[in-house]
Motif scaffolding. Structure first.
Motif, PDB file in Angstrom:
ATOM      1  N   VAL A 465       0.865  -1.200   0.000  1.00  0.00           N
ATOM      2  CA  VAL A 465       0.000   0.000   0.000  1.00  0.00           C
ATOM      3  C   VAL A 465       0.896   1.244   0.000  1.00  0.00           C
ATOM      4  O   VAL A 465       1.872   1.303   0.739  1.00  0.00           O
ATOM      5  CB  VAL A 465      -0.923   0.015   1.242  1.00  0.00           C
ATOM      6  CG1 VAL A 465      -1.867   1.212   1.197  1.00  0.00           C
ATOM      7  CG2 VAL A 465      -1.689  -1.292   1.356  1.00  0.00           C
ATOM      8  N   LYS A 466       0.566   2.189  -0.815  1.00  0.00           N
ATOM      9  CA  LYS A 466       1.342   3.436  -0.819  1.00  0.00           C
ATOM     10  C   LYS A 466       0.418   4.624  -1.099  1.00  0.00           C
ATOM     11  O   LYS A 466      -0.699   4.446  -1.611  1.00  0.00           O
ATOM     12  CB  LYS A 466       2.468   3.348  -1.846  1.00  0.00           C
ATOM     13  CG  LYS A 466       2.010   2.957  -3.224  1.00  0.00           C
ATOM     14  CD  LYS A 466       3.201   2.795  -4.136  1.00  0.00           C
ATOM     15  CE  LYS A 466       2.646   2.606  -5.530  1.00  0.00           C
ATOM     16  NZ  LYS A 466       3.185   1.754  -6.395  1.00  0.00           N
ATOM     17  N   ALA A 467       0.936   5.805  -0.783  1.00  0.00           N
ATOM     18  CA  ALA A 467       0.141   7.020  -1.002  1.00  0.00           C
ATOM     19  C   ALA A 467       0.062   7.306  -2.499  1.00  0.00           C
ATOM     20  O   ALA A 467       0.896   6.839  -3.272  1.00  0.00           O
ATOM     21  CB  ALA A 467       0.805   8.186  -0.272  1.00  0.00           C
ATOM     22  N   ASN A 468      -0.952   8.086  -2.873  1.00  0.00           N
ATOM     23  CA  ASN A 468      -1.033   8.454  -4.295  1.00  0.00           C
ATOM     24  C   ASN A 468      -0.044   9.574  -4.606  1.00  0.00           C
ATOM     25  O   ASN A 468       0.690  10.036  -3.734  1.00  0.00           O
ATOM     26  CB  ASN A 468      -2.466   8.792  -4.691  1.00  0.00           C
ATOM     27  CG  ASN A 468      -2.967  10.026  -3.953  1.00  0.00           C
ATOM     28  OD1 ASN A 468      -2.182  10.770  -3.381  1.00  0.00           O
ATOM     29  ND2 ASN A 468      -4.268  10.222  -3.959  1.00  0.00           N
ATOM     30  N   GLU A 469      -0.067  10.014  -5.842  1.00  0.00           N
ATOM     31  CA  GLU A 469       0.926  11.010  -6.257  1.00  0.00           C
ATOM     32  C   GLU A 469       0.833  12.300  -5.457  1.00  0.00           C
ATOM     33  O   GLU A 469       1.817  12.991  -5.239  1.00  0.00           O
ATOM     34  CB  GLU A 469       0.754  11.312  -7.751  1.00  0.00           C
ATOM     35  CG  GLU A 469       1.427  10.248  -8.588  1.00  0.00           C
ATOM     36  CD  GLU A 469       1.041  10.343 -10.051  1.00  0.00           C
ATOM     37  OE1 GLU A 469       0.405  11.334 -10.449  1.00  0.00           O
ATOM     38  OE2 GLU A 469       1.388   9.399 -10.776  1.00  0.00           O
ATOM     39  N   GLU A 470      -0.377  12.604  -4.994  1.00  0.00           N
ATOM     40  CA  GLU A 470      -0.545  13.828  -4.183  1.00  0.00           C
ATOM     41  C   GLU A 470      -0.185  13.607  -2.722  1.00  0.00           C
ATOM     42  O   GLU A 470      -0.344  14.464  -1.881  1.00  0.00           O
ATOM     43  CB  GLU A 470      -1.999  14.322  -4.243  1.00  0.00           C
ATOM     44  CG  GLU A 470      -2.466  14.828  -5.594  1.00  0.00           C
ATOM     45  CD  GLU A 470      -2.942  13.701  -6.508  1.00  0.00           C
ATOM     46  OE1 GLU A 470      -3.710  12.844  -6.046  1.00  0.00           O
ATOM     47  OE2 GLU A 470      -2.480  13.666  -7.673  1.00  0.00           O
ATOM     48  N   THR A 519     -16.596   6.360  -2.750  1.00  0.00           N
ATOM     49  CA  THR A 519     -15.732   7.464  -2.357  1.00  0.00           C
ATOM     50  C   THR A 519     -16.415   8.434  -1.396  1.00  0.00           C
ATOM     51  O   THR A 519     -15.783   9.308  -0.850  1.00  0.00           O
ATOM     52  CB  THR A 519     -15.280   8.271  -3.602  1.00  0.00           C
ATOM     53  OG1 THR A 519     -16.428   8.611  -4.345  1.00  0.00           O
ATOM     54  CG2 THR A 519     -14.310   7.470  -4.446  1.00  0.00           C
ATOM     55  N   LYS A 520     -17.676   8.212  -1.203  1.00  0.00           N
ATOM     56  CA  LYS A 520     -18.445   9.132  -0.363  1.00  0.00           C
ATOM     57  C   LYS A 520     -17.784   9.383   0.989  1.00  0.00           C
ATOM     58  O   LYS A 520     -17.620  10.497   1.408  1.00  0.00           O
ATOM     59  CB  LYS A 520     -19.838   8.556  -0.138  1.00  0.00           C
ATOM     60  CG  LYS A 520     -20.906   9.587  -0.352  1.00  0.00           C
ATOM     61  CD  LYS A 520     -22.250   8.942  -0.219  1.00  0.00           C
ATOM     62  CE  LYS A 520     -23.319   9.969  -0.537  1.00  0.00           C
ATOM     63  NZ  LYS A 520     -24.622   9.368  -0.507  1.00  0.00           N
ATOM     64  N   ALA A 521     -17.402   8.320   1.619  1.00  0.00           N
ATOM     65  CA  ALA A 521     -16.852   8.470   2.968  1.00  0.00           C
ATOM     66  C   ALA A 521     -15.333   8.478   2.944  1.00  0.00           C
ATOM     67  O   ALA A 521     -14.695   8.295   3.950  1.00  0.00           O
ATOM     68  CB  ALA A 521     -17.334   7.314   3.830  1.00  0.00           C
ATOM     69  N   GLU A 522     -14.817   8.685   1.770  1.00  0.00           N
ATOM     70  CA  GLU A 522     -13.364   8.587   1.620  1.00  0.00           C
ATOM     71  C   GLU A 522     -12.647   9.719   2.350  1.00  0.00           C
ATOM     72  O   GLU A 522     -12.828  10.892   2.024  1.00  0.00           O
ATOM     73  CB  GLU A 522     -13.029   8.663   0.132  1.00  0.00           C
ATOM     74  CG  GLU A 522     -11.593   8.346  -0.153  1.00  0.00           C
ATOM     75  CD  GLU A 522     -11.391   8.240  -1.652  1.00  0.00           C
ATOM     76  OE1 GLU A 522     -10.251   8.372  -2.078  1.00  0.00           O
ATOM     77  OE2 GLU A 522     -12.370   8.034  -2.382  1.00  0.00           O
ATOM     78  N   PRO A 523     -11.866   9.422   3.349  1.00  0.00           N
ATOM     79  CA  PRO A 523     -11.126  10.498   3.985  1.00  0.00           C
ATOM     80  C   PRO A 523      -9.975  10.927   3.086  1.00  0.00           C
ATOM     81  O   PRO A 523      -9.481  10.133   2.299  1.00  0.00           O
ATOM     82  CB  PRO A 523     -10.599   9.856   5.274  1.00  0.00           C
ATOM     83  CG  PRO A 523     -10.706   8.389   5.076  1.00  0.00           C
ATOM     84  CD  PRO A 523     -11.556   8.124   3.889  1.00  0.00           C
ATOM     85  N   LYS A 524      -9.582  12.134   3.243  1.00  0.00           N
ATOM     86  CA  LYS A 524      -8.535  12.641   2.363  1.00  0.00           C
ATOM     87  C   LYS A 524      -7.204  11.968   2.681  1.00  0.00           C
ATOM     88  O   LYS A 524      -6.352  11.802   1.847  1.00  0.00           O
ATOM     89  CB  LYS A 524      -8.399  14.172   2.508  1.00  0.00           C
ATOM     90  CG  LYS A 524      -9.632  14.893   1.999  1.00  0.00           C
ATOM     91  CD  LYS A 524      -9.659  14.932   0.472  1.00  0.00           C
ATOM     92  CE  LYS A 524     -10.947  15.491  -0.079  1.00  0.00           C
ATOM     93  NZ  LYS A 524     -12.060  14.540  -0.107  1.00  0.00           N
ATOM     94  N   SER A 525      -7.039  11.698   3.941  1.00  0.00           N
ATOM     95  CA  SER A 525      -5.791  11.020   4.298  1.00  0.00           C
ATOM     96  C   SER A 525      -6.038  10.178   5.533  1.00  0.00           C
ATOM     97  O   SER A 525      -7.105  10.224   6.124  1.00  0.00           O
ATOM     98  CB  SER A 525      -4.702  12.050   4.592  1.00  0.00           C
ATOM     99  OG  SER A 525      -5.015  12.695   5.809  1.00  0.00           O
ATOM    100  N   ASP A 526      -5.033   9.474   5.943  1.00  0.00           N
ATOM    101  CA  ASP A 526      -5.140   8.636   7.151  1.00  0.00           C
ATOM    102  C   ASP A 526      -5.586   9.450   8.349  1.00  0.00           C
ATOM    103  O   ASP A 526      -6.277   8.969   9.221  1.00  0.00           O
ATOM    104  CB  ASP A 526      -3.780   8.022   7.481  1.00  0.00           C
ATOM    105  CG  ASP A 526      -3.510   6.824   6.589  1.00  0.00           C
ATOM    106  OD1 ASP A 526      -2.417   6.288   6.681  1.00  0.00           O
ATOM    107  OD2 ASP A 526      -4.412   6.429   5.809  1.00  0.00           O
ATOM    108  N   THR A 527      -5.141  10.677   8.370  1.00  0.00           N
ATOM    109  CA  THR A 527      -5.419  11.511   9.542  1.00  0.00           C
ATOM    110  C   THR A 527      -6.819  12.103   9.506  1.00  0.00           C
ATOM    111  O   THR A 527      -7.250  12.707  10.459  1.00  0.00           O
ATOM    112  CB  THR A 527      -4.410  12.672   9.622  1.00  0.00           C
ATOM    113  OG1 THR A 527      -4.410  13.324   8.362  1.00  0.00           O
ATOM    114  CG2 THR A 527      -3.029  12.169   9.985  1.00  0.00           C
ATOM    115  N   GLN A 528      -7.502  11.940   8.408  1.00  0.00           N
ATOM    116  CA  GLN A 528      -8.792  12.607   8.281  1.00  0.00           C
ATOM    117  C   GLN A 528      -9.978  11.706   8.569  1.00  0.00           C
ATOM    118  O   GLN A 528     -10.986  11.781   7.903  1.00  0.00           O
ATOM    119  CB  GLN A 528      -8.920  13.195   6.879  1.00  0.00           C
ATOM    120  CG  GLN A 528      -8.104  14.459   6.747  1.00  0.00           C
ATOM    121  CD  GLN A 528      -8.220  15.018   5.351  1.00  0.00           C
ATOM    122  OE1 GLN A 528      -8.151  14.270   4.383  1.00  0.00           O
ATOM    123  NE2 GLN A 528      -8.400  16.305   5.237  1.00  0.00           N
ATOM    124  N   ALA A 529      -9.815  10.852   9.528  1.00  0.00           N
ATOM    125  CA  ALA A 529     -10.960  10.028   9.922  1.00  0.00           C
ATOM    126  C   ALA A 529     -11.894  10.920  10.726  1.00  0.00           C
ATOM    127  O   ALA A 529     -11.901  10.944  11.939  1.00  0.00           O
ATOM    128  CB  ALA A 529     -10.505   8.851  10.750  1.00  0.00           C
TER     129      ALA A 529
END
Ligand SMILES: Nc1ncnc2c1ncn2[C@@H]1O[C@H](COP(=O)(O)OP(=O)(O)OP(=O)(O)O)[C@@H](O)[C@H]1O
Ligand SMILES: [Mg+2]
Length: 863
Positions: A465-470, A519-529
């Motif tokens: 698992v890795k982060a996307n380009e952004e 994607t509705k509940a998709e947090p922007k990042s790990d920290t954005q739960a």
């Protein structure tokens, strides 16, 4: 492919096979349908089942029973502890809190896991099945108690792999019974009609299981189940054991429980007594001769007394029955019938408890001992592509809620993915948002509900698992599944990455229709739960859950199973569909149409998953498999050695008898004495140094004795067949002499034969007559104790030689003379006299009795 169903009971095992258009229970090497679940280890070999039982009292410490209660448990589990405590064998704690059973095998201390012991039992069952089917056996269905946890199921699968079996399905015992009940029923309600609800109760030697099933045409659905995994026949035996031990303490001043042999003997007697009490209301005596300290003991018990003594145990029978009924949501009146199986349901008090609960008589439509293995064989037949059987769908359930736990930025998260009663063979898809590999810990939610002390199922590391380009979290879809065996596993983990439009041409891009819903509940990042996320997810959860009916492609998506090497967990091609009963409020089906955004393309990347479960590692499994193969080989050699030894023993006794009897006239005193003393010496050797020797040594010993014995036996055989052989030769000689005489007399039958030919006949016949006479005379002068002058085989040969020379000549057909036309009718009426005669003179070899067989030679392989 083989169609085999195996019931591994705590006390006894049964095997059913599909054959001759039906399902039948096979018998073992003792012609018994039930095979004791026992494995013994001796300095020479392993002994299994009935053989193990027969030697158990004299080899208690190395005879293992009760392994069903140990398989898949940790050593520190209180159940393991009490099981081990009650057994005469020793066990130790191995790394990882595993159980190691200590035995003395081939004069060495060996430690074996409960899986290996189970595998030994399975090897035995496989062998008896192969013998019955007369072909190799691999595919099978094995039953397990319905309350078995993930680790227990994995352990049974490992045992099956170690024994080289390919378990197509672990089938819950009560479900197997339900299948055996339902598949033959012609009058089940149609699909749309109200189901027929049947309760199945299986009470065996160590557990009581109950399940409530709903039947419709062609299918059964398990509505509920409950069990008491610590209530079976052995608990009643234990109660009696202590009762009589106390009584004998007072009455005979002996403490039976202080010695393992006496404990085992008394326990066996208690079981016998208990069984007799089931069918007799009168007092049943118990007498054990020379029980302890040279004392005979005796006592008796009446059924009422037994019921009183076991009141609390009997009371406990009600608990799982009522629990299963409650969980099913049915009322007593909704129950069509109560089918009872398992040996303990023969106890009248237990039957009464059951019939009182349901207010109906217990039904014994099924064979109480064999229903489980028959159900397994039927399931195997359904799964088999080569066997035609009425299709019958089984919707079975898993017994305990399963929870997933994870950590995100130091914060724990969890979610209940499967509930009690969820269908097995059922997948769910979870969506995570992560920047890096993460661990999912899987465990049973409620430890107290479990029959084992360890609630862990396993740890799964989702790699790659890795982060996307952004630098944001990417979406990871994890498909979890309860396999056909009722085992949790991760079917797949997929990284879902947004793609650039031009990448569409690469062919690696898939379109996802339900992007928005995912994607509705998709947090922007790990920290954005965020709170918004948790609103749509379970407590402190950053995962969303989707139920998924078993996808079509999964039906054929079987992981390959190798019959000899460890097999990965995998579904099989059954047609069960899962059923979602999630308590997670956000559950959405993947199929539900979502409000679509503009088409977005995604790349799906399969992620590797490292799993740590209670299955044995591939390496350990392979080692155990190789060890089992080596032990099988060693058993085989031991069996061959025992055969070779038996041959020596048999020869000694047989020859000794015969030398005094039928062989005595064919041996002189000197040779007889010599052979007799060799036989005696061999007998002594067998009880001494020859007790345990290599197979080769026995073969050599036998050959030594036969060197002296065979000529005597041969003389007797020659004597027995000599006269008849001479007779046969004489018969042929006389026949040809008669033909020669008739030829000399100008008999019309032979006037077509040439002089030269007849001279050949004369020469050969005379030579054989002279040879025969001379041999007969010479033989008469030789005593029976001497080797014969001529052998039966030589006489037979002489006869065949003579026949080969003479017969082609004397049976030459007369040349055909064309008769004048007018005579034809007459000839036709009268027949061809010459032809008839010709047939008469023809010697038929078939008339000559076959030569006696040579004395039998014993054949043995030298290793
Ligand atoms: N006639 C009888 N009366 C009383 N008890 C009996 C009778 N026949 C068998 N049993 C008992 O039934 C038990 C064996 O039943 P069964 O063969 O169903 O058990 P199992 O399948 O080996 O064990 P489990 O199902 O618990 O793993 C033993 O305790 C035995 O004494
Ligand atoms: Mg059983």
């Amino acid at each position: 492919m083989s169609v085999v169903g195996i019931d591994i009971g705590y006390q006894s095992c049964y095997v059913a096979i599909a054959r001759h258009g039906g399902v039948e229970v096979i018998t073992n090497d003792y012609s018994e349908r039930s095979s004791p679940s026992m494995v013994g280890f001796t300095p020479k070999e392993r002994v299994m089942s009935t053989s193990a039982k027969n030697q158990s009292i004299s080899n208690l410490k190395n005879t293992i029973t009760g392994f069903k209660a140990l398989v898949g448990r940790s050593f520190s589990d209180p159940v393991s502890q009490s099981e081990i405590e009650g057994q005469p064998y020793e066990a130790e704690q191995l790394p990882g809190d595993k159980i190691g059973i200590k035995v003395n095998y081939l004069d060495e201390a060996v430690v074996l896991s409960p899986e290996q012991i189970t595998a030994v039992m399975l090897t035995y069952l496989k062998q008896i099945t192969q013998k019955a089917l007369e072909k190799p056996v691999s595919d099978c269905v094995i039953s397990v108690p319905s309350y078995f946890t993930d680790s227990q199921r994995r352990a049974v699968l490992d045992a099956s792999s170690i024994s080289g079996l390919n378990c197509l399905r672990l089938l819950n015992e009560t479900t197997a019974v339900a299948l055996a009940y339902g598949i033959y029923k012609q009058d089940l309600p149609e699909e749309k009609e109200k189901s027929r609800n049947v309760v199945f109760i299986d009470m065996g030697h160590h557990a009581l299981q109950v399940s409530v099933c709903a039947f419709n045409k062609g299918k059964l659905k398990v509505l509920s189940k409950a069990a008491d995994h610590l209530l079976g026949g052995r608990d009643f035996d234990k109660r009696l054991l202590h009762h009589f031990a106390e009584e004998f303490k007072v009455k005979y001043k002996i403490d039976a429980l202080s010695r393992i042999k006496q404990t085992a003997r008394l326990r066996n007697e208690c079981e016998k007594l208990r069984k007799l009490m089931s069918s007799n209301a009168t007092p049943i005596p118990m007498n054990i001769e020379c029980f302890m300290d040279d004392k005979d003991v005796s006592s008796k018990m009446k059924r009422e007394e037994f019921e009183d003594l076991c009141k609390d145990l009997l009371e406990r029978v009600k608990v799982p029955i009522l629990e299963a009924l409650r969980k099913s949501g049915l009322k007593r009146d909704d129950i069509y019938g109560v089918e009872i199986v398992g040996g303990m349901t023969r106890v009248p008090a237990i039957r009464k408890i059951i019939s009182d609960i349901f207010n109906k008589e217990c039904s014994t439509t099924l064979n109480q001992d064999e229903a489980v293995c028959k159900g397994c064989a039927l399931q195997c037949a359904i799964l088999s592509p080569t066997f035609k059987v009425r299709d019958f769908a089984i919707q079975d359930t898993q017994p305990y809620p399963i929870q997933l736990l994870w950590e995100i930025n130091g914060e724990p998260g969890d979610m209940t993915v499967f509930l009690e009663g969820d269908s097995i063979y059922h997948s769910k898809v979870l969506t995570f948002y992560r920047k890096e590999p993460f661990v999912l810990q899987v465990k049973y939610k409620d430890q107290k509900a479990l029959p084992v002390s360890n609630s862990n199922i396993g740890k799964f590391l989702i790699k790659g698992v890795k982060a996307n380009e952004e630098g944001e979290s990417t979406k990871v879809k994890v498909k979890v599944r309860l396999s056909i065996h009722g085992i949790f596993f991760i079917k797949s983990a997929t990284l879902i990455m947004k793609q650039q439009a031009e990448e569409m041409e690469t062919g690696q891009i898939e379109e996802i229709q339900n992007v928005e819903s995912d994607t509705k509940a998709e947090p922007k990042s790990d920290t954005q739960a965020s709170p918004a996320d948790s609103e749509t997810q379970s407590s402190n959860s950053d995962a969303s859950l989707q139920s998924q009916e078993k996808p079509q492609d999964d039906v054929t998506d079987n992981d390959t199973m190798d019959s000899t090497v460890p097999q990965p967990e995998g579904p099989s091609s059954t047609s069960e569909n899962g059923q979602q009963k999630s308590d997670v409020s956000t559950a959405q089906t993947e199929k539900s149409p979502a409000t679509k955004k503009a088409k977005q393309t995604y790349k799906h990347v399969d992620l590797p998953v490292d799993e740590t479960t209670y299955s044995l590692s591939k390496k350990v499994l392979e080692e155990a498999f190789e060890k089992e193969v080596a032990m099988i080989q060693s058993d085989k050699l031991e069996a061959e050695k025992a055969d070779a030894k038996n041959s020596v023993e048999e020869y000694v006794y047989d020859m000794r008898d015969k030398l005094e009897g039928p062989l005595s006239q064919f041996v002189n005193e000197e040779d007889k004495t010599k052979l007799m003393s060799l036989l005696e010496a061999t007998e002594e050797w067998l009880y001494d140094e020859g007790e345990d020797q290599a197979k080769k040594v026995y073969i050599e010993r036998l050959a030594d004795m036969k060197k002296q014995g065979d000529p005597i036996v041969a003389r007797m055989r020659e004597f027995e067949f000599r006269d008849s052989s001479f007779n046969e030769l004489g018969h042929v000689v006389v026949r040809y002499e008669k033909i020669l005489m008739e030829y000399e007399q100008g008999d019309e039958k032979y006037n077509h034969l040439s002089k030269e030919d007849m001279e050949k006949v004369q020469e050969a016949t005379t030579a054989k007559r002279e040879w025969m006479n001379s041999k007969m005379q010479a033989q008469q002068k030789v005593p029976l104790t001497a080797d014969p002058v001529v052998k039966v085989s030589e006489i037979t040969m002489a006869k065949e030689n003579l026949y080969a020379i003479v017969n082609p000549i004397v049976s030459k057909p007369k040349p055909k003379v064309e008769p004048p036309k007018d005579d034809q009718a007459v000839e036709g009426e009268g027949g061809d006299e010459t032809g008839k005669e010709e047939n008469k003179t023809e010697d038929k070899m078939e008339d000559v009795p076959p030569a006696p067989a040579d004395p039998p030679v014993e054949d043995m392989d030298v290793d």
